[in-house]
Design a protein around this motif. Structure first.
Motif, mmCIF file in Angstrom:
data_model
loop_
_atom_site.group_PDB
_atom_site.id
_atom_site.type_symbol
_atom_site.label_atom_id
_atom_site.label_comp_id
_atom_site.label_asym_id
_atom_site.label_seq_id
_atom_site.Cartn_x
_atom_site.Cartn_y
_atom_site.Cartn_z
ATOM 1 N N GLU A 130 -29.479 15.609 -13.354
ATOM 2 C CA GLU A 130 -30.095 14.304 -13.115
ATOM 3 C C GLU A 130 -31.140 13.966 -14.171
ATOM 4 O O GLU A 130 -31.242 12.821 -14.626
ATOM 5 C CB GLU A 130 -30.712 14.250 -11.714
ATOM 6 N N LYS A 131 -31.897 14.960 -14.598
ATOM 7 C CA LYS A 131 -32.904 14.723 -15.642
ATOM 8 C C LYS A 131 -32.224 14.342 -16.955
ATOM 9 O O LYS A 131 -32.679 13.441 -17.664
ATOM 10 C CB LYS A 131 -33.782 15.960 -15.840
ATOM 11 N N ASN A 132 -31.131 15.024 -17.295
ATOM 12 C CA ASN A 132 -30.391 14.671 -18.504
ATOM 13 C C ASN A 132 -29.771 13.281 -18.387
ATOM 14 O O ASN A 132 -29.756 12.523 -19.357
ATOM 15 C CB ASN A 132 -29.308 15.724 -18.791
ATOM 16 N N ARG A 133 -29.286 12.943 -17.202
ATOM 17 C CA ARG A 133 -28.709 11.611 -17.004
ATOM 18 C C ARG A 133 -29.746 10.522 -17.261
ATOM 19 O O ARG A 133 -29.462 9.514 -17.905
ATOM 20 C CB ARG A 133 -28.151 11.462 -15.574
ATOM 21 N N GLN A 134 -30.964 10.714 -16.774
ATOM 22 C CA GLN A 134 -32.025 9.715 -16.939
ATOM 23 C C GLN A 134 -32.266 9.375 -18.410
ATOM 24 O O GLN A 134 -32.555 8.230 -18.744
ATOM 25 C CB GLN A 134 -33.329 10.221 -16.312
ATOM 26 N N ILE A 135 -32.153 10.362 -19.268
ATOM 27 C CA ILE A 135 -32.407 10.154 -20.696
ATOM 28 C C ILE A 135 -31.147 9.730 -21.441
ATOM 29 O O ILE A 135 -31.152 8.747 -22.186
ATOM 30 C CB ILE A 135 -32.982 11.440 -21.336
ATOM 31 N N TYR A 136 -30.053 10.464 -21.262
ATOM 32 C CA TYR A 136 -28.856 10.245 -22.075
ATOM 33 C C TYR A 136 -27.924 9.167 -21.529
ATOM 34 O O TYR A 136 -27.376 8.378 -22.297
ATOM 35 C CB TYR A 136 -28.080 11.555 -22.253
ATOM 36 N N LEU A 137 -27.732 9.153 -20.225
ATOM 37 C CA LEU A 137 -26.760 8.224 -19.635
ATOM 38 C C LEU A 137 -27.363 7.442 -18.467
ATOM 39 O O LEU A 137 -26.829 7.447 -17.361
ATOM 40 C CB LEU A 137 -25.512 9.002 -19.154
ATOM 41 N N PRO A 138 -28.459 6.730 -18.689
ATOM 42 C CA PRO A 138 -29.098 6.016 -17.571
ATOM 43 C C PRO A 138 -28.229 4.906 -16.994
ATOM 44 O O PRO A 138 -28.459 4.460 -15.873
ATOM 45 C CB PRO A 138 -30.380 5.451 -18.199
ATOM 46 N N TYR A 139 -27.229 4.473 -17.736
ATOM 47 C CA TYR A 139 -26.332 3.414 -17.283
ATOM 48 C C TYR A 139 -25.176 3.966 -16.433
ATOM 49 O O TYR A 139 -24.337 3.216 -15.959
ATOM 50 C CB TYR A 139 -25.780 2.635 -18.483
ATOM 51 N N LYS A 140 -25.137 5.284 -16.242
ATOM 52 C CA LYS A 140 -24.100 5.903 -15.416
ATOM 53 C C LYS A 140 -24.722 6.498 -14.155
ATOM 54 O O LYS A 140 -25.910 6.797 -14.110
ATOM 55 C CB LYS A 140 -23.359 6.985 -16.196
ATOM 56 N N LYS A 141 -23.907 6.713 -13.141
ATOM 57 C CA LYS A 141 -24.398 7.270 -11.881
ATOM 58 C C LYS A 141 -24.589 8.776 -11.959
ATOM 59 O O LYS A 141 -25.408 9.339 -11.238
ATOM 60 C CB LYS A 141 -23.434 6.938 -10.744
ATOM 61 N N GLU A 142 -23.809 9.430 -12.832
ATOM 62 C CA GLU A 142 -23.890 10.885 -12.931
ATOM 63 C C GLU A 142 -23.884 11.327 -14.389
ATOM 64 O O GLU A 142 -23.341 10.647 -15.249
ATOM 65 C CB GLU A 142 -22.696 11.541 -12.215
ATOM 66 N N TYR A 143 -24.467 12.490 -14.616
ATOM 67 C CA TYR A 143 -24.413 13.140 -15.919
ATOM 68 C C TYR A 143 -23.152 14.002 -15.950
ATOM 69 O O TYR A 143 -22.520 14.251 -14.927
ATOM 70 C CB TYR A 143 -25.674 14.007 -16.110
ATOM 71 N N VAL A 144 -22.788 14.445 -17.101
ATOM 72 C CA VAL A 144 -21.609 15.280 -17.264
ATOM 73 C C VAL A 144 -21.865 16.692 -16.728
ATOM 74 O O VAL A 144 -22.998 17.070 -16.448
ATOM 75 C CB VAL A 144 -21.181 15.338 -18.741
ATOM 76 N N ASN A 145 -20.812 17.473 -16.617
ATOM 77 C CA ASN A 145 -20.898 18.845 -16.125
ATOM 78 C C ASN A 145 -21.177 19.774 -17.316
ATOM 79 O O ASN A 145 -20.251 20.243 -17.980
ATOM 80 C CB ASN A 145 -19.587 19.209 -15.429
ATOM 81 N N LEU A 146 -22.453 20.011 -17.583
ATOM 82 C CA LEU A 146 -22.848 20.799 -18.755
ATOM 83 C C LEU A 146 -22.307 22.234 -18.710
ATOM 84 O O LEU A 146 -21.775 22.713 -19.720
ATOM 85 C CB LEU A 146 -24.369 20.776 -18.922
ATOM 86 N N PRO A 147 -22.391 22.943 -17.581
ATOM 87 C CA PRO A 147 -21.798 24.284 -17.551
ATOM 88 C C PRO A 147 -20.295 24.274 -17.865
ATOM 89 O O PRO A 147 -19.794 25.184 -18.540
ATOM 90 C CB PRO A 147 -22.065 24.764 -16.115
ATOM 91 N N LYS A 148 -19.587 23.250 -17.424
ATOM 92 C CA LYS A 148 -18.153 23.139 -17.716
ATOM 93 C C LYS A 148 -17.925 22.954 -19.218
ATOM 94 O O LYS A 148 -17.011 23.562 -19.797
ATOM 95 C CB LYS A 148 -17.563 21.958 -16.947
ATOM 96 N N ILE A 149 -18.753 22.115 -19.857
ATOM 97 C CA ILE A 149 -18.634 21.894 -21.302
ATOM 98 C C ILE A 149 -18.866 23.200 -22.056
ATOM 99 O O ILE A 149 -18.116 23.550 -22.967
ATOM 100 C CB ILE A 149 -19.646 20.821 -21.781
ATOM 101 N N ILE A 150 -19.907 23.922 -21.669
ATOM 102 C CA ILE A 150 -20.231 25.192 -22.320
ATOM 103 C C ILE A 150 -19.068 26.173 -22.174
ATOM 104 O O ILE A 150 -18.654 26.824 -23.143
ATOM 105 C CB ILE A 150 -21.536 25.782 -21.743
ATOM 106 N N LYS A 151 -18.516 26.265 -20.963
ATOM 107 C CA LYS A 151 -17.393 27.177 -20.715
ATOM 108 C C LYS A 151 -16.166 26.777 -21.531
ATOM 109 O O LYS A 151 -15.485 27.632 -22.112
ATOM 110 C CB LYS A 151 -17.060 27.181 -19.216
ATOM 111 N N LEU A 152 -15.895 25.486 -21.607
ATOM 112 C CA LEU A 152 -14.762 24.991 -22.399
ATOM 113 C C LEU A 152 -14.921 25.359 -23.869
ATOM 114 O O LEU A 152 -13.990 25.865 -24.502
ATOM 115 C CB LEU A 152 -14.646 23.472 -22.245
ATOM 116 N N LEU A 153 -16.107 25.119 -24.409
ATOM 117 C CA LEU A 153 -16.358 25.409 -25.820
ATOM 118 C C LEU A 153 -16.322 26.906 -26.108
ATOM 119 O O LEU A 153 -15.796 27.338 -27.133
ATOM 120 C CB LEU A 153 -17.688 24.800 -26.248
ATOM 121 N N HIS A 154 -16.861 27.710 -25.190
ATOM 122 C CA HIS A 154 -16.767 29.159 -25.338
ATOM 123 C C HIS A 154 -15.303 29.600 -25.339
ATOM 124 O O HIS A 154 -14.922 30.511 -26.081
ATOM 125 C CB HIS A 154 -17.513 29.864 -24.210
ATOM 126 N N GLY A 155 -14.491 28.966 -24.505
ATOM 127 C CA GLY A 155 -13.076 29.306 -24.421
ATOM 128 C C GLY A 155 -12.336 29.081 -25.729
ATOM 129 O O GLY A 155 -11.363 29.778 -26.032
#
Length: 199
Positions: A130-155
Motif C-alpha cells: 500500500e505504501k508503494n502504491r501511494q507513491i508509484y501507482l496512486p491512480y490504481k486501487k492496488e500495487y503490484v505483487n512485489l514478492p511475485k516479481i522478485i521470484k519471477l526474476l530470480h527464476g
C-alpha cells in the motif's frame, strides 16, 4: 568504475508511475512526448567504447522515466553492450509493468538475460504494498505483487536489488529499515540500497 547509460532521450518523462519526487520534474520538457525516441547508436557505441577502454565493469541502464516502456530499445542497447563483454549490466525499473503485463515482458526478460543483463534494480519506497502504491501507482486501487516479481526474476536467473528511496512516513527510522531488511532477506534479495529524498 560504474557508468550509467541513459535509456531514453534527456527530457523525456514517459512513465507509468506518478512519483512526487521524480527526477524528471527537475528538468524542462523538450517536446518529445510519448513517441519512442530514436537511439543515437553512433554516440551509444562511442560511450560503450569509452567505458570499455577505461575498465568500466558495471553498466546501468536507467532513464528519467520507465525504461522498459520501450523494450525494443533495451534489446538494442544490450545487443551493443554484449560486444564489449561488460561483466555486470543492470537495469533500473519501478518493476510494475513486469507484473501488470507479465505476458508481454517475460519473453523480453529472458532475452535480456541471454544478452548479458545481470541485475534488475527495482525502485521502492517501502516493504508494504500500500505504501508503494501511494507513491508509484496512486491512480490504481492496488500495487503490484512485489514478492511475485522478485521470484519471477530470480527464476530467470537475475540478481535483484531493491533501491529504496527513504522519506518521511515511509522508511524513516531504524525500526522501519530493519523491517525492510527482513523483507529483503525473506524474498532472497541479493542487494538493498537506500537513499534519502533530496532536493
Amino acid at each position: 568504475m560504474n557508468i550509467q547509460l541513459m535509456s531514453i532521450v534527456a527530457g523525456t518523462r514517459v512513465c507509468n508511475a506518478r512519483c512526487p519526487f521524480c527526477i524528471s520534474k527537475m528538468t524542462p520538457e523538450n517536446g518529445i512526448g510519448f513517441k519512442e525516441p530514436e537511439i543515437n547508436l553512433r554516440n551509444f557505441k562511442k560511450a560503450c567504447k569509452f567505458a570499455s577502454i577505461n575498465n568500466v565493469h558495471t553498466i546501468m541502464i536507467t532513464s528519467k522515466g520507465e525504461p522498459i516502456l520501450y523494450p525494443n530499445q533495451i534489446t538494442k542497447y544490450l545487443e551493443e553492450l554484449e560486444t564489449h563483454e561488460f561483466p555486470i549490466i543492470e537495469l533500473q525499473t519501478n518493476g510494475t509493468l513486469i507484473d501488470l503485463e507479465e505476458e508481454k515482458y517475460l519473453p523480453y526478460l529472458k532475452k535480456w538475460y541471454n544478452l548479458g543483463l545481470t541485475t534488475i534494480a527495482i525502485s521502492i519506497v517501502h516493504y508494504e504494498a500500500e505504501k508503494n502504491r501511494q507513491i508509484y501507482l496512486p491512480y490504481k486501487k492496488e500495487y503490484v505483487n512485489l514478492p511475485k516479481i522478485i521470484k519471477l526474476l530470480h527464476g530467470i536467473g537475475y540478481s535483484i536489488r531493491l533501491a529504496c528511496i527513504m522519506s518521511k512516513g515511509y522508511i524513516d527510522s531504524i525500526e522501519e529499515l530493519n523491517k525492510l531488511i527482513d523483507f529483503a532477506k525473506k524474498n532472497k534479495v541479493e542487494q538493498l540500497s537506500i537513499r534519502p529524498v533530496n532536493k
